[in-house]
Design a protein around this motif. Structure first.
Motif, PDB file in Angstrom:
ATOM      1  N   SER A 154     -44.907  45.495  37.449  1.00 29.53           N
ATOM      2  CA  SER A 154     -43.994  44.385  37.137  1.00 29.53           C
ATOM      3  C   SER A 154     -43.366  43.824  38.402  1.00 29.53           C
ATOM      4  O   SER A 154     -43.118  42.606  38.496  1.00 29.53           O
ATOM      5  CB  SER A 154     -42.902  44.862  36.171  1.00 29.53           C
ATOM      6  N   LEU A 155     -43.080  44.670  39.378  1.00 23.90           N
ATOM      7  CA  LEU A 155     -42.523  44.179  40.635  1.00 23.90           C
ATOM      8  C   LEU A 155     -43.576  43.438  41.453  1.00 23.90           C
ATOM      9  O   LEU A 155     -43.282  42.416  42.078  1.00 23.90           O
ATOM     10  CB  LEU A 155     -41.940  45.346  41.437  1.00 23.90           C
ATOM     11  N   ASP A 156     -44.798  43.967  41.423  1.00 25.80           N
ATOM     12  CA  ASP A 156     -45.867  43.298  42.173  1.00 25.80           C
ATOM     13  C   ASP A 156     -46.178  41.917  41.616  1.00 25.80           C
ATOM     14  O   ASP A 156     -46.628  41.031  42.336  1.00 25.80           O
ATOM     15  CB  ASP A 156     -47.138  44.152  42.160  1.00 25.80           C
ATOM     16  N   VAL A 164     -45.001  36.124  38.095  1.00 22.09           N
ATOM     17  CA  VAL A 164     -45.753  35.815  36.879  1.00 22.09           C
ATOM     18  C   VAL A 164     -45.006  36.307  35.634  1.00 22.09           C
ATOM     19  O   VAL A 164     -44.966  35.622  34.606  1.00 22.09           O
ATOM     20  CB  VAL A 164     -47.155  36.452  36.932  1.00 22.09           C
ATOM     21  N   TYR A 165     -44.431  37.486  35.745  1.00 29.60           N
ATOM     22  CA  TYR A 165     -43.780  38.095  34.582  1.00 29.60           C
ATOM     23  C   TYR A 165     -42.408  37.465  34.318  1.00 29.60           C
ATOM     24  O   TYR A 165     -41.816  36.812  35.195  1.00 29.60           O
ATOM     25  CB  TYR A 165     -43.621  39.592  34.791  1.00 29.60           C
ATOM     26  N   ARG A 166     -41.887  37.712  33.118  1.00 34.50           N
ATOM     27  CA  ARG A 166     -40.586  37.159  32.742  1.00 34.50           C
ATOM     28  C   ARG A 166     -39.483  37.718  33.645  1.00 34.50           C
ATOM     29  O   ARG A 166     -39.491  38.905  33.987  1.00 34.50           O
ATOM     30  CB  ARG A 166     -40.258  37.499  31.287  1.00 34.50           C
ATOM     31  N   PRO A 167     -38.488  36.891  34.014  1.00 36.57           N
ATOM     32  CA  PRO A 167     -37.403  37.360  34.892  1.00 36.57           C
ATOM     33  C   PRO A 167     -36.698  38.600  34.361  1.00 36.57           C
ATOM     34  O   PRO A 167     -36.296  39.471  35.135  1.00 36.57           O
ATOM     35  CB  PRO A 167     -36.458  36.157  34.958  1.00 36.57           C
ATOM     36  N   TRP A 168     -36.512  38.676  33.036  1.00 33.90           N
ATOM     37  CA  TRP A 168     -35.836  39.839  32.446  1.00 33.90           C
ATOM     38  C   TRP A 168     -36.564  41.129  32.804  1.00 33.90           C
ATOM     39  O   TRP A 168     -35.947  42.116  33.245  1.00 33.90           O
ATOM     40  CB  TRP A 168     -35.753  39.679  30.924  1.00 33.90           C
ATOM     41  N   VAL A 169     -37.868  41.150  32.626  1.00 36.56           N
ATOM     42  CA  VAL A 169     -38.648  42.357  32.892  1.00 36.56           C
ATOM     43  C   VAL A 169     -38.581  42.716  34.377  1.00 36.56           C
ATOM     44  O   VAL A 169     -38.405  43.883  34.753  1.00 36.56           O
ATOM     45  CB  VAL A 169     -40.111  42.163  32.447  1.00 36.56           C
ATOM     46  N   VAL A 170     -38.713  41.717  35.231  1.00 37.04           N
ATOM     47  CA  VAL A 170     -38.663  41.962  36.679  1.00 37.04           C
ATOM     48  C   VAL A 170     -37.279  42.474  37.091  1.00 37.04           C
ATOM     49  O   VAL A 170     -37.163  43.402  37.910  1.00 37.04           O
ATOM     50  CB  VAL A 170     -39.018  40.681  37.447  1.00 37.04           C
ATOM     51  N   ARG A 198     -31.591  39.485  42.977  1.00 37.45           N
ATOM     52  CA  ARG A 198     -30.497  38.651  42.456  1.00 37.45           C
ATOM     53  C   ARG A 198     -31.021  37.396  41.768  1.00 37.45           C
ATOM     54  O   ARG A 198     -30.491  36.969  40.733  1.00 37.45           O
ATOM     55  CB  ARG A 198     -29.556  38.275  43.613  1.00 37.45           C
ATOM     56  N   ARG A 199     -32.078  36.797  42.294  1.00 44.44           N
ATOM     57  CA  ARG A 199     -32.600  35.572  41.673  1.00 44.44           C
ATOM     58  C   ARG A 199     -33.145  35.852  40.277  1.00 44.44           C
ATOM     59  O   ARG A 199     -33.088  35.003  39.392  1.00 44.44           O
ATOM     60  CB  ARG A 199     -33.686  34.949  42.548  1.00 44.44           C
ATOM     61  N   PHE A 200     -33.691  37.048  40.071  1.00 44.87           N
ATOM     62  CA  PHE A 200     -34.202  37.402  38.738  1.00 44.87           C
ATOM     63  C   PHE A 200     -33.046  37.734  37.791  1.00 44.87           C
ATOM     64  O   PHE A 200     -33.096  37.403  36.604  1.00 44.87           O
ATOM     65  CB  PHE A 200     -35.182  38.567  38.850  1.00 44.87           C
ATOM     66  N   HIS A 201     -32.011  38.387  38.314  1.00 43.98           N
ATOM     67  CA  HIS A 201     -30.824  38.640  37.498  1.00 43.98           C
ATOM     68  C   HIS A 201     -30.230  37.327  37.011  1.00 43.98           C
ATOM     69  O   HIS A 201     -29.819  37.213  35.852  1.00 43.98           O
ATOM     70  CB  HIS A 201     -29.763  39.401  38.308  1.00 43.98           C
TER      71      HIS A 201
END
Length: 901
Positions: free
Chosen positions: A492-494, A498-504, A532-535
């Motif tokens: 998910s980090l890699d 692509v993945y949803r911000p919540w999951v990341v 922080r940008r994903f939070h």
């Protein structure tokens, strides 16, 4: 996030204070005989008006409450619904009802957020906090619960009794019900706290029957006709209203009156047939079509009946007195009288078999289109459309999770058949997330196992497999396990772009947790700067609060106290803003902020934050939060001389650790207990306790190291107390060297301080000074002087000598001056705040009921130690020594509290 996913009743919008009861009811007489009776009794803590359907219960309640409101009472009207038979929906509706009439509606906003996050753990606390708010309200407050018979759930009954047993003097409750409530009414009656009105009292007498039929409805009836109707209906108000509708259009009233016999429902059926058969066909069809819904508005009525003038049609029904009642003063939403609605539904099934299912489908579509998902699901299921209902839940599932509405989601899922979610990976994923975030690990793991079995192994489902891995890692981290968590979140980090911000965002937090316990502190901080940008893009506060907390822990681990404070204050602010001041997120972040305040020597603020963090129970979040809430608070209480309270707090922490299988928590509270036993001279007991401490032998590397470090420090304390100072010093030197090698600056400092204390106790004064000096300099420079003060009496003696030497040398340092001030005041306990709070009055009330500390804690939803903390303050404020002396003060204390600004 909108609130449309909840059962958003029309009256759930914020409104100004006032009596927000049902809309004006047409064609009713003033029940002066009964309102005078209620007035003579006065608004007691509980007034119950119970009788079968159609006896005018609600009408009487509204008339009396309008009188009370005109005299200055604040009245909150809550029309109950079938959903309110679950504790979550009942509390949500109750808080929303109270919110509408408070001068400051935000006073309960944080409670509304709180019950979404963990209902079982917070119900008692929520009710107690609500009582505190109502007790502080100026003037009388009346809570009216209409249709209480819809509530069968014992937990909801207990919630009401909680309110009644602990009600402040200004609170009164009014219930209407079709049957006598299954509550301990006899106990309330004996105490003079109950007024009861039943069907015999509610029946119209002959005078009221004549006033209703002749004077109000203008029927030309003789004395004998009125008497015959009164006797035939037995004063049943609904039957008299149906009779008046039938008699309006008949040329032969005597024949109609003689045409029915028997009582109650047979009369109602007979008269309802007469009323409906006389209606135009389009109005009859409208009545039947709209009968499937518990509440109606113009748009919904039009959709059900297939006509564009739904609002006008409802207005005509109301003008004809066809048992349609406005639910709100704006006259936007309406409902039929229960009795009439039941009859309409029976006639719909009789005259139009199968049509009800189609009407339910239309209702479901209308509610879904207007964002009222819970009602849309109910009608889809009533139509037999399980797939459609499941589609609706699935569509809204993850938005609910991401906005911390886990309890609402699980409530919607429980409406569905048990196997409805099978084969629906996204819904199963949301259920797994919801249970995980509520820390229901068994339920989360079960949902995750079902999900994995339903997920095809192919590229199209790659992201869902990765998300399932993140859920698994989250379950592991709550269980204080990191052995596989990094591997589980790597993909998910890699694929963060692509993945949803919540999951990341959650994956980043889990990686940071692993970094913390592998002593990769700078990596953890850098990870959080990156995340922080994903939070910020993820919904809700969960990910952002945890991320800031983990960054704060990393900063504290290297004694960057200022950096930690920025992160933790930011975490508290974010949690309070997005989840509420009393939310679990705010209290978890508050526990860590309390720990930081303690390190700074700000003991009053530290204790306040830690006590608040335990109000909902400290057994939530990752172990780092629990250690602060149990072990650190116990240390503070012991330093203030409350040894018994500290011991009970540590015992509670040990029970939680054993129940949840958390060796790190068990080691932390066990080590703190040993320190306190040694300080009190109970060396033999401390030795036994040390032998019971867990080891890190079967744990992950990082977690194992923390467990072994806590165990080693505790063993050193016992060895030193037993006179084995060389062995104790060697053990501490080894532990400090390992902490230094790993870059655990805070841990190294703590161990070095301990070592200095052991050397001082062995009369090795110069060695103690040489050992303490660099640790002292580091702690003071970092702004964490309490690291030194926590070393105990021997360490303080060394610090005093070092300080005196520095003064003699003429050196000056503001941080050192701060340490000097702390050394001089000896860690005096903070001054008590002036006056008692409404919560403390509530505790006084429970003392008056003879409750012990554990029962009070259960009633308030807090820990026993929190209760003791409150009692200590109460006794001090009242100038008494014990509960017996405190109880007589409860009324005057409450009065003073309720008048305070």
């Amino acid at each position: 996030m909108t609130t449309s996913v909840q059962r958003a009743a029309p009256e759930d919008r914020a409104r100004p204070a006032g009596f927000r009861g049902p809309g004006h009811v047409r064609n009713v007489i003033a029940r002066r005989r009964l309102t005078d009776l209620l007035d003579r009794a006065g608004p007691r803590p509980l007034t119950v008006i119970h009788a079968p359907a159609g006896y005018g219960k609600t009408t009487l309640a509204v008339q009396w409450l309008q009188m009370l409101h005109a005299r200055g009472a604040t009245v909150a009207w809550m029309g109950l619904h079938r959903d309110d038979d679950t504790p979550h929906w009942f509390l949500t509706h109750l808080l929303g009802t109270v919110r509408r009439v408070l001068p400051d509606p935000t006073a309960v906003d944080d409670l509304l957020e709180l019950i979404e996050q963990n209902a079982e753990d917070t119900r008692a606390f929520t009710l107690s906090a609500l009582l505190e708010t109502l007790g502080a309200h100026p003037g009388p407050f009346v809570l009216a619960l209409d249709d209480w018979h819809l509530v069968e759930n014992p937990e909801v009954h207990r919630a009401l009794m909680h309110l009644l047993d602990l009600a402040p003097p200004n609170l009164a409750v009014v219930l209407t019900s079709r049957r006598r409530p299954r509550l301990p009414l006899s106990r309330l009656r004996v105490g003079g706290r109950l007024t009861e009105i039943d069907a015999d009292v509610l029946r119209f007498d002959l005078v009221e029957t004549r006033e209703f039929l002749v004077e109000l409805n203008g029927l030309r009836l003789g004395v004998d006709d009125v008497a015959r109707l009164s006797e035939g209906t037995d004063g049943w108000v609904a039957a008299l209203q149906l009779a008046s509708l039938s008699l309006r259009d008949t040329d032969d009233p005597e024949t109609l009156i003689r045409g029915f016999s028997g009582r109650h429902h047979s009369v109602g059926e007979y008269l309802a047939e007469n009323v409906l058969d006389a209606l135009p066909a389009d109005l009859l069809d409208l009545l039947l079509a709209t009968s499937v819904c518990d509440r109606l508005c113009g748009g919904l009525a039009g959709a059900l009946a297939g006509r564009p003038d739904g609002g006008a049609a409802l207005a005509e029904l109301e003008s004809r007195d066809l048992f349609l009642r406005a639910l709100d003063p704006e006259r936007e939403w309406f409902r039929y009288h229960h009795l009439f609605a039941e009859y309409l539904r029976r006639r719909l099934d009789r005259d139009h078999p199968g049509r009800a299912a189609e009407l339910h489908r239309r209702a479901s579509g209308w509610f879904a289109g207007h964002g009222l998902v819970a009602e849309a699901v109910v009608h889809a299921l009533a139509a037999g459309d399980v797939d459609g209902a499941t589609d609706l839940v699935e569509q809204h599932a993850m938005p609910l999770v991401e906005h911390s509405r886990m309890v609402s989601l699980l409530g919607l899922v429980r409406r569905l058949p048990p196997t409805a979610a099978d084969g629906r990976p996204r819904l199963l994923m949301a259920v797994a997330w919801a249970n995980c975030l509520l820390q229901r690990s068994d339920a989360a793991q079960a949902a995750l196992d079902v999900l994995r079995a339903a997920l095809p192994v192919d590229d199209a489902h790659d992201e869902l497999h990765s998300e399932a891995d993140v859920v698994q890692a989250c379950i592991d981290v709550y269980g204080d396990r990191t052995d596989r968590a990094e591997l589980l979140v790597r993909r998910s980090l890699d694929r963060s772009l692509v993945y949803r911000p919540w999951v990341v965002a959650v994956a980043a937090n889990i990686q940071s947790f692993c970094d913390l316990h592998a002593a990769r502190f700078e990596l953890a901080r850098e990870r959080q700067r990156w995340a922080r940008r994903f939070h910020d893009r993820a919904g809700g506060p969960f990910a952002g609060v945890y991320g800031r907390c983990f960054a704060g822990i990393a900063a504290l681990s290297v004694l960057d106290v200022d950096g930690a404070e920025r992160q933790l204050r930011d975490a508290v602010a974010l949690a309070r803003e997005m989840a509420g001041r009393r939310s679990h997120a705010a209290q978890l972040a508050g526990a860590l902020l309390g720990e930081l305040c303690h390190l700074r020597g700000e003991r009053e603020e530290a204790q306040r934050l830690l006590v608040e963090s335990g109000e909902l129970g400290a057994e939530s979040g990752v172990v780092d939060f629990m250690v602060a809430s149990y072990a650190l608070l116990a240390r503070i209480r012991a330093d203030e001389g409350a040894g018994d309270e500290a011991a009970e707090l540590l015992a509670e922490g040990a029970r939680v650790a054993d129940r949840l299988g958390l060796p790190r928590l068990r080691a932390a509270v066990g080590a703190e207990r040993i320190d306190q036993l040694v300080a009190r001279g109970r060396i033999r007991q401390a030795r036994r306790a040390a032998q019971e401490l867990p080891t890190g032998a079967d744990l992950d590397g990082g977690i194992a190291g923390r467990v072994d470090a806590a165990r080693g420090a505790a063993l050193a304390a016992v060895l030193a107390a037993e006179g084995e100072t060389d062995r104790a010093a060697a053990l501490l030197e080894e532990l400090a060297a390992e902490a230094r090698r790993r870059g655990r600056v805070r841990e190294e400092t703590e161990l070095t301080v301990r070592l200095a204390g052991v050397l001082e106790g062995a009369a090795r004064r110069l060695a103690a000074e040489r050992t303490l000096a660099p640790a002292l300099e580091r702690a003071v420079a970092a702004g964490a002087p309490q690291l030194v003060l926590d070393g105990g009496r021997d360490v303080r003696a060394v610090a005093v000598r070092l300080r005196e030497r520095a003064a003699a040398d003429g050196t000056a340092d503001p941080a050192a001056d701060r340490l000097a001030a702390l050394l001089d005041d000896g860690g005096a306990a903070p001054a008590a705040a002036a006056g008692l709070t409404a919560r403390e009055h509530e505790i006084l009330g429970m003392l008056g009921l003879g409750r012990d500390n554990r029962a009070i804690a259960g009633g308030l939803g807090v820990t026993v130690n929190t209760v003791k903390w409150y009692l200590k303050h109460i006794y001090g404020e009242l100038g008494v020594r014990n509960r017996t002396e405190a109880v007589p003060h409860r009324s005057e204390a409450y009065t003073a509290c309720s008048k305070s600004p």
